[in-house]
Design a protein around this motif. Structure first.
Motif, PDB file in Angstrom:
ATOM      1  N   TYR A   1      66.777  63.000  31.733  1.00  0.00           N
ATOM      2  CA  TYR A   1      67.574  61.896  31.387  1.00  0.00           C
ATOM      3  C   TYR A   1      66.423  60.669  30.758  1.00  0.00           C
ATOM      4  O   TYR A   1      66.450  60.218  29.696  1.00  0.00           O
ATOM      5  N   ASN A   2      65.516  60.364  31.558  1.00  0.00           N
ATOM      6  CA  ASN A   2      64.811  59.306  31.459  1.00  0.00           C
ATOM      7  C   ASN A   2      63.825  59.545  30.265  1.00  0.00           C
ATOM      8  O   ASN A   2      63.330  58.619  29.388  1.00  0.00           O
ATOM      9  N   ARG A   3      63.633  60.743  30.206  1.00  0.00           N
ATOM     10  CA  ARG A   3      62.548  61.101  28.856  1.00  0.00           C
ATOM     11  C   ARG A   3      63.327  60.850  27.576  1.00  0.00           C
ATOM     12  O   ARG A   3      62.478  60.776  26.651  1.00  0.00           O
ATOM     13  N   THR A   4      64.435  60.887  27.555  1.00  0.00           N
ATOM     14  CA  THR A   4      65.113  60.970  26.175  1.00  0.00           C
ATOM     15  C   THR A   4      65.259  59.320  25.795  1.00  0.00           C
ATOM     16  O   THR A   4      65.703  59.055  24.678  1.00  0.00           O
TER      17      THR A   4
ATOM     18  N   SER B   1      59.175  55.135  31.035  1.00  0.00           N
ATOM     19  CA  SER B   1      57.878  55.602  31.767  1.00  0.00           C
ATOM     20  C   SER B   1      58.309  56.725  32.848  1.00  0.00           C
ATOM     21  O   SER B   1      59.371  56.769  33.247  1.00  0.00           O
ATOM     22  N   GLU B   2      57.189  57.783  32.876  1.00  0.00           N
ATOM     23  CA  GLU B   2      57.773  58.779  33.995  1.00  0.00           C
ATOM     24  C   GLU B   2      57.669  58.227  35.385  1.00  0.00           C
ATOM     25  O   GLU B   2      58.118  59.105  36.219  1.00  0.00           O
ATOM     26  N   GLN B   3      57.057  57.116  35.482  1.00  0.00           N
ATOM     27  CA  GLN B   3      56.956  56.329  36.698  1.00  0.00           C
ATOM     28  C   GLN B   3      58.124  55.454  36.977  1.00  0.00           C
ATOM     29  O   GLN B   3      57.950  54.553  37.732  1.00  0.00           O
ATOM     30  N   SER B   4      58.863  55.417  36.275  1.00  0.00           N
ATOM     31  CA  SER B   4      60.095  54.408  36.070  1.00  0.00           C
ATOM     32  C   SER B   4      60.567  54.560  37.731  1.00  0.00           C
ATOM     33  O   SER B   4      60.940  55.515  37.892  1.00  0.00           O
ATOM     34  N   LYS B   5      61.347  53.141  37.891  1.00  0.00           N
ATOM     35  CA  LYS B   5      61.518  52.930  39.319  1.00  0.00           C
ATOM     36  C   LYS B   5      63.099  53.397  39.248  1.00  0.00           C
ATOM     37  O   LYS B   5      63.671  53.843  40.235  1.00  0.00           O
TER      38      LYS B   5
END
Length: 167
Positions: free
Chosen positions: A99-102, A107-111
């Motif tokens: 979901y974060n990639r959408t 960031s892939e390293q998002s908290k």
């Protein structure tokens, strides 16, 4: 004065942790591991994990994954809610990597991917209440504070404190 105030806030946080530990046996806030993962075993999305936050508020918007929550972050957010004395809406908490990639600019390293970040809606809040939220979050030990036009991002990152203003 500031050190004493922070000590009192940490005492409040410890009381929250003790109360939660006595209320449920589905998780342990001191589980060892890099992200203090809490594997969801509650089926009810409206189940309260703390006094004010439900599993639905914390879970990924995709609805297809298991929420990973940093329990220390969870209880710092609850302590912040208690100190502010005002309900607030969570825009985003845990996000799975898919979901974060959408999301544009994520960031892939998002908290958020590690359950260590929360976006709190401040839409319609007066400036003094937003500043109060930010100052209390700082005193509680949030290491990442992002200020955006309609929300405040708080995270429990490792290392140095970082504050930024987003668009």
């Amino acid at each position: 004065m500031r050190a004493a105030y922070r000590t009192n806030l940490l005492a409040i946080l410890e009381l929250q942790l003790c109360a939660a530990r006595n209320r449920t046996s589905t998780w342990d806030p001191w589980v060892p591991g890099p992200h203090y993962k809490w594997r969801t075993i509650i089926n009810e999305k409206n189940e309260y994990l703390t006094d004010n936050f439900t599993l639905a508020e914390i879970s990924c918007p995709c609805g297809n994954c298991e929420a990973r929550i940093d329990n220390r972050h969870l209880f710092k957010i609850q302590a912040l809610r208690d100190i502010i004395g005002k309900p607030f809406k969570v825009n985003s908490w845990f996000r799975c990597l898919t979901y974060n990639r959408t999301l544009a600019g994520s960031s892939e390293q998002s908290k958020h991917v590690f359950g260590k970040a929360t976006d709190i809606s401040t839409r319609g809040w007066p400036d003094d209440e937003i500043m109060n939220l930010i100052s209390k979050a700082y005193l509680l030990g949030f290491k990442g504070i992002g200020i955006y036009p309609t929300f405040v991002h708080l995270d429990s990152r490792e290392g140095e404190f970082r504050m930024w203003v987003g668009e």
